[in-house]
Design an enzyme around this catalytic site. Sequence first.
Site, PDB file in Angstrom:
ATOM      1  N   TYR A   1      58.506  41.889  31.350  1.00 18.07           N
ATOM      2  CA  TYR A   1      57.501  40.892  30.963  1.00 18.07           C
ATOM      3  C   TYR A   1      57.586  40.532  29.477  1.00 18.07           C
ATOM      4  O   TYR A   1      57.118  39.482  29.065  1.00 18.07           O
ATOM      5  CB  TYR A   1      56.074  41.396  31.276  1.00 18.07           C
TER       6      TYR A   1
ATOM      7  N   LYS B   1      62.926  53.795  39.635  1.00 20.27           N
ATOM      8  CA  LYS B   1      63.937  53.202  40.526  1.00 20.27           C
ATOM      9  C   LYS B   1      65.305  53.584  39.954  1.00 20.27           C
ATOM     10  O   LYS B   1      66.156  52.728  39.676  1.00 20.27           O
ATOM     11  CB  LYS B   1      63.719  51.675  40.559  1.00 20.27           C
TER      12      LYS B   1
ATOM     13  N   ASP C   1      59.810  51.905  45.719  1.00 20.88           N
ATOM     14  CA  ASP C   1      59.683  51.314  47.057  1.00 20.88           C
ATOM     15  C   ASP C   1      59.059  52.319  48.031  1.00 20.88           C
ATOM     16  O   ASP C   1      58.193  51.972  48.844  1.00 20.88           O
ATOM     17  CB  ASP C   1      61.025  50.769  47.570  1.00 20.88           C
TER      18      ASP C   1
ATOM     19  N   ASP D   1      52.163  46.580  37.780  1.00 17.98           N
ATOM     20  CA  ASP D   1      51.490  45.325  38.140  1.00 17.98           C
ATOM     21  C   ASP D   1      51.418  45.219  39.662  1.00 17.98           C
ATOM     22  O   ASP D   1      50.360  44.938  40.246  1.00 17.98           O
ATOM     23  CB  ASP D   1      52.303  44.155  37.543  1.00 17.98           C
TER      24      ASP D   1
ATOM     25  N   ASP E   1      48.076  46.275  42.518  1.00 19.40           N
ATOM     26  CA  ASP E   1      47.473  45.300  43.440  1.00 19.40           C
ATOM     27  C   ASP E   1      47.477  45.860  44.861  1.00 19.40           C
ATOM     28  O   ASP E   1      46.539  45.655  45.626  1.00 19.40           O
ATOM     29  CB  ASP E   1      48.232  43.965  43.408  1.00 19.40           C
TER      30      ASP E   1
HETATM   31  P1  NAD Z   1      43.892  37.091  42.265  1.00 21.33           P
HETATM   32  O1  NAD Z   1      43.902  38.504  41.850  1.00 21.33           O
HETATM   33  O2  NAD Z   1      43.100  36.147  41.448  1.00 21.33           O
HETATM   34  O3  NAD Z   1      43.342  36.994  43.785  1.00 21.33           O
HETATM   35  C1  NAD Z   1      43.990  37.622  44.896  1.00 21.33           C
HETATM   36  C2  NAD Z   1      42.977  37.715  46.048  1.00 21.33           C
HETATM   37  O4  NAD Z   1      41.976  38.679  45.714  1.00 21.33           O
HETATM   38  C3  NAD Z   1      42.248  36.388  46.303  1.00 21.33           C
HETATM   39  O5  NAD Z   1      42.050  36.215  47.677  1.00 21.33           O
HETATM   40  C4  NAD Z   1      40.918  36.587  45.598  1.00 21.33           C
HETATM   41  O6  NAD Z   1      39.860  35.834  46.147  1.00 21.33           O
HETATM   42  C5  NAD Z   1      40.679  38.093  45.756  1.00 21.33           C
HETATM   43  N1  NAD Z   1      39.885  38.619  44.634  1.00 21.33           N
HETATM   44  C6  NAD Z   1      40.337  38.913  43.393  1.00 21.33           C
HETATM   45  N2  NAD Z   1      39.326  39.380  42.644  1.00 21.33           N
HETATM   46  C7  NAD Z   1      38.216  39.382  43.431  1.00 21.33           C
HETATM   47  C8  NAD Z   1      36.859  39.750  43.208  1.00 21.33           C
HETATM   48  N3  NAD Z   1      36.422  40.237  42.026  1.00 21.33           N
HETATM   49  N4  NAD Z   1      35.985  39.605  44.237  1.00 21.33           N
HETATM   50  C9  NAD Z   1      36.404  39.151  45.423  1.00 21.33           C
HETATM   51  N5  NAD Z   1      37.675  38.794  45.704  1.00 21.33           N
HETATM   52  C10 NAD Z   1      38.575  38.903  44.699  1.00 21.33           C
HETATM   53  O7  NAD Z   1      45.413  36.654  42.391  1.00 21.33           O
HETATM   54  P2  NAD Z   1      46.063  35.199  42.478  1.00 21.33           P
HETATM   55  O8  NAD Z   1      45.270  34.318  43.402  1.00 21.33           O
HETATM   56  O9  NAD Z   1      47.465  35.460  42.786  1.00 21.33           O
HETATM   57  O10 NAD Z   1      45.973  34.636  41.005  1.00 21.33           O
HETATM   58  C11 NAD Z   1      44.998  33.715  40.545  1.00 21.33           C
HETATM   59  C12 NAD Z   1      45.220  33.444  39.064  1.00 21.33           C
HETATM   60  O11 NAD Z   1      44.946  34.631  38.311  1.00 21.33           O
HETATM   61  C13 NAD Z   1      46.665  33.047  38.728  1.00 21.33           C
HETATM   62  O12 NAD Z   1      46.611  32.005  37.802  1.00 21.33           O
HETATM   63  C14 NAD Z   1      47.239  34.316  38.099  1.00 21.33           C
HETATM   64  O13 NAD Z   1      48.266  34.003  37.205  1.00 21.33           O
HETATM   65  C15 NAD Z   1      46.023  34.910  37.404  1.00 21.33           C
HETATM   66  N6  NAD Z   1      46.050  36.366  37.130  1.00 21.33           N
HETATM   67  C16 NAD Z   1      45.458  36.784  35.972  1.00 21.33           C
HETATM   68  C17 NAD Z   1      45.356  38.151  35.694  1.00 21.33           C
HETATM   69  C18 NAD Z   1      44.645  38.601  34.431  1.00 21.33           C
HETATM   70  O14 NAD Z   1      43.846  37.865  33.863  1.00 21.33           O
HETATM   71  N7  NAD Z   1      44.882  39.837  33.961  1.00 21.33           N
HETATM   72  C19 NAD Z   1      45.857  39.081  36.612  1.00 21.33           C
HETATM   73  C20 NAD Z   1      46.425  38.632  37.793  1.00 21.33           C
HETATM   74  C21 NAD Z   1      46.511  37.267  38.050  1.00 21.33           C
END
Ligand code: NAD
Length: 369
Positions: free
Chosen positions: A146, A196, A228, A252, A256
């Site tokens: 990254y 890995k 993995d 990361d 998740d």
């Molecule tokens: P996301 O983590 O925002 O969401 C993934 C899934 O989890 C979605 O269905 C969402 O509704 C659910 N979710 C996440 N947090 C939740 C909460 N607090 N309550 C209920 N449901 C929740 O991942 P994405 O959709 O791939 O990314 C959305 C945006 O966020 C992208 O622009 C990405 O680049 C960014 N992002 C930012 C960070 C950060 O600020 N550290 C981290 C990861 C992704």
Amino acid sequence: MKTYKIAILPGDGIGPEIMREAIKVLKLVEERNDVKFDLMEAAFGGQAYFDHGDAFPEATKKICDEADAIIKGPIGLSHEESKKIPVDMQPERGALLPMRRRYNTFANYRPVSLPKAIAHFSPLKAEIVGEGIDMIMVRELVGGLYFGNKEVGVNADGLRYVKETLEYNEGQISRILREAFKLASRRKKVLHNIHKSNVLKSSVLWNEILDEVHADFPDVKVIHMLVDAAATHLCLNPGQFDVMVMENMFGDILSDQAGGILGSLGLMPSACQGPEKSYYEPSHGSAPDIAGKGIANPYSMIGSVAMMLEMSFGMEKEAQNVWNAMQGVFADGFSTADLSKPGAGVNMISTLEFGDKVVAKLRAMPKVA
Ligand code: NAD
């Protein structure tokens, strides 16, 4: 009375909604303790770019520089909205990575916790979850792919190409491993090293350095696991893990997945610590799919506040009260929309209602002596 300056960066999407609930809790903590929080709100992320032409504006940098700690909501835009911003200024590249670099927040702690009383939220079978899930992922946060050099262009054959560099030096590796060993010594004295090394030379060096650092922590047992395989083990036997350590991108992705085994990313707070400054943020993104609906789970944001209370301000007991209050709301039979399907026999509550119930529970708890 102690005064702490806290930078508040609500962020994008669900960020402002979950931050509102976290601030309610923070204000109550202030009321219950001999402490004053000086909250300084600032723009950060995609909306900051639209409003100020910069996802990490100078004014925000100044506020963060002055702060004792930073509380950050998730940032980021939907795939379509992102295209309105030049690639290098999009929220992660324009704000998040620069923040991590600015404060050298190399140690990212991501607790993955689901006590027995709320274990029903996990999509895993009851016999796999057992007495609940309780581990912590330690992720290196300012190195690897990254942060390495990036090159895009057209090669001699006229084909577009991209080159991204995965680089670590021994100092970067040993300092994160040392933090992980320290944490493992305070917990169950078992450290899962996720790597890995069968493919990546970076993991070979990582493991060499791990052996060297291990010499200073002889009471900690190290278990090596390929990344993995770790993904599978997380689903099949999460109870075997206590402290897991890994490089940036592995952390990361695996963290998740950890949100998945708990039932939602909404249960994933985190702490990002540097030598002089720390910031606290949910592990997840801005969830554009549910933003503005009042259904986001603020546990991750409030939990990040609890981590700040403990790790930046030494308020361990009050931090534990905040965890107990949040888990108590769920244990009482309430659920946010991410954790349960309608008809699951739970009372569904909104973002705001969850925050209010946490505040009520915390208010009813004895103050820390
Ligand atoms: P996301 O983590 O925002 O969401 C993934 C899934 O989890 C979605 O269905 C969402 O509704 C659910 N979710 C996440 N947090 C939740 C909460 N607090 N309550 C209920 N449901 C929740 O991942 P994405 O959709 O791939 O990314 C959305 C945006 O966020 C992208 O622009 C990405 O680049 C960014 N992002 C930012 C960070 C950060 O600020 N550290 C981290 C990861 C992704």
